[in-house]
Design an enzyme around this catalytic site. Structure first.
Site, short mmCIF file in Angstrom:
data_model
loop_
_atom_site.label_atom_id
_atom_site.label_comp_id
_atom_site.label_asym_id
_atom_site.label_seq_id
_atom_site.Cartn_x
_atom_site.Cartn_y
_atom_site.Cartn_z
CG HIS A 61 -1.94 -1.13 1.16
ND1 HIS A 61 -2.90 -1.24 0.18
CD2 HIS A 61 -2.11 -2.20 1.98
CE1 HIS A 61 -3.63 -2.32 0.41
NE2 HIS A 61 -3.17 -2.93 1.48
CD GLU B 287 -5.05 -9.88 2.92
OE1 GLU B 287 -5.30 -8.99 3.75
OE2 GLU B 287 -4.09 -9.83 2.15
CG ASP C 265 -8.02 -6.67 2.62
OD1 ASP C 265 -8.71 -5.97 1.86
OD2 ASP C 265 -6.84 -6.42 2.87
#
Length: 314
Positions: free
Chosen positions: A74, A207, A233
């Protein structure tokens, strides 16, 4: 700046006798301290960070954390900044005191590729500059987990009993061997515990609902070191908030499988739930998220609670 950092680190390694190949005392030392701690039966505590500054690296190196999840999923995938950050995590005073190159805080890099993407080139670049582990996000099948493991491994010598999953990593160990401070990097740069002498952690993230469904097969893939459950997630995948009982039940089911197969499991925690997560059996919890300047007050509090709850005094 980069040359100055590299030169300074090489100088201190030479001073304490670690840069000289003929008599490298740490050849018989476990370099991945997180693996050593897990082998001793104790949990390890980590933190996600997206700040690759040298100031942050210095703070984290002396934070008391066992591992750092350096997030490139990210944040920008910047290999030059990553290399600087890895150098910054090297606490030269600690190296000098120890007389060997074991890092107090283990650097593990979360790459941007999801399980369905080919991770090979990313893994190769990250490992070739010295990381001690890779976190693979959003792995949903055993095939994806095996592909992750293969990307981390060198092909094994002929006749090896642990030749499978067959390694795909190309040979260019010069920088990583120097960063680790060992003469036998290729032999030690393998996934633990498949290779008992391996120093690399393959951290597989489950996830999604599909990942939970296939969790037992994922966990059993040879070369998987640890599982990390991503509540946010996972909740989104299920169309529910992460606090929903169905999401928590899914998390519990993954943990139960990890305990069954003796695979360390991680999850995000805070001061309110870290003791309970340790009691459940999580061995690799993070105690904070997105550290930007060493560790903040909340992270320090959670780390203190975690250490007390687990009986960790080292």
């Amino acid at each position: 700046m980069k040359k100055t950092c590299l030169s300074a680190l090489f100088s201190v390694l030479t001073v304490v006798g670690l840069a000289a190949a003929p008599a490298m005392a740490q050849d018989d030392v476990r370099l991945n301290r997180s693996i050593q701690t897990l082998e001793n039966g104790d949990p390890v505590f980590g933190l996600f960070t997206g700040n690759f500054s040298l100031a942050n690296a210095r703070g984290l190196a002396r934070s008391g954390l066992d591992y750092i999840l350096i997030d490139m999923e990210h944040t920008a995938h910047d290999m030059e900044k990553l290399q600087e950050f890895l150098l910054g995590l090297t606490d030269k005073a600690a190296v000098a005191r120890q007389g060997h190159a074991q890092m107090r805080t283990t650097p593990i890099v979360r790459i941007p590729a999801n399980g369905r993407n080919d991770p090979e080139w990313l893994v190769k670049q990250v490992l070739d500059i010295g990381a001690f582990g890779i976190m693979f996000p959003y792995v949903e099948t055993a095939e994806e987990a095996e592909r992750a493991v293969r990307a981390m491994r060198y092909p094994q010598p002929r006749g090896s009993e642990i030749a499978e999953p067959q390694g795909l990593r190309g040979a260019s160990p010069g920088v990583s061997a120097w960063y680790w401070g060992v003469s036998d990097y290729v032999q030690r740069a393998d996934t633990w515990p498949l290779n008992p002498r391996g120093e690399l952690i393959s951290f597989i993230q489950i996830e999604s609902a599909k990942g939970v469904e296939n969790a037992e097969e994922i966990i059993q893939v040879p070369g998987v070191s640890a599982i990390f459950v991503g509540p946010a997630d996972l909740g989104m995948s299920m169309g529910l908030p992460s606090s929903h009982p169905e999401v928590q039940a899914a998390i519990d089911s993954v943990l139960a499988l990890c305990l069954q197969y003796d695979v360390p499991c991680g999850i995000t925690t805070n001061a309110r739930d870290v003791a309970a997560r340790l009691e459940q059996g999580f061995l690799m919890p993070t105690v904070g998220y997105w550290g930007d300047a060493g560790i903040a007050g909340g992270t320090a509090e959670t780390l203190g609670i975690a250490r007390e709850a687990s009986g960790r005094t080292d």
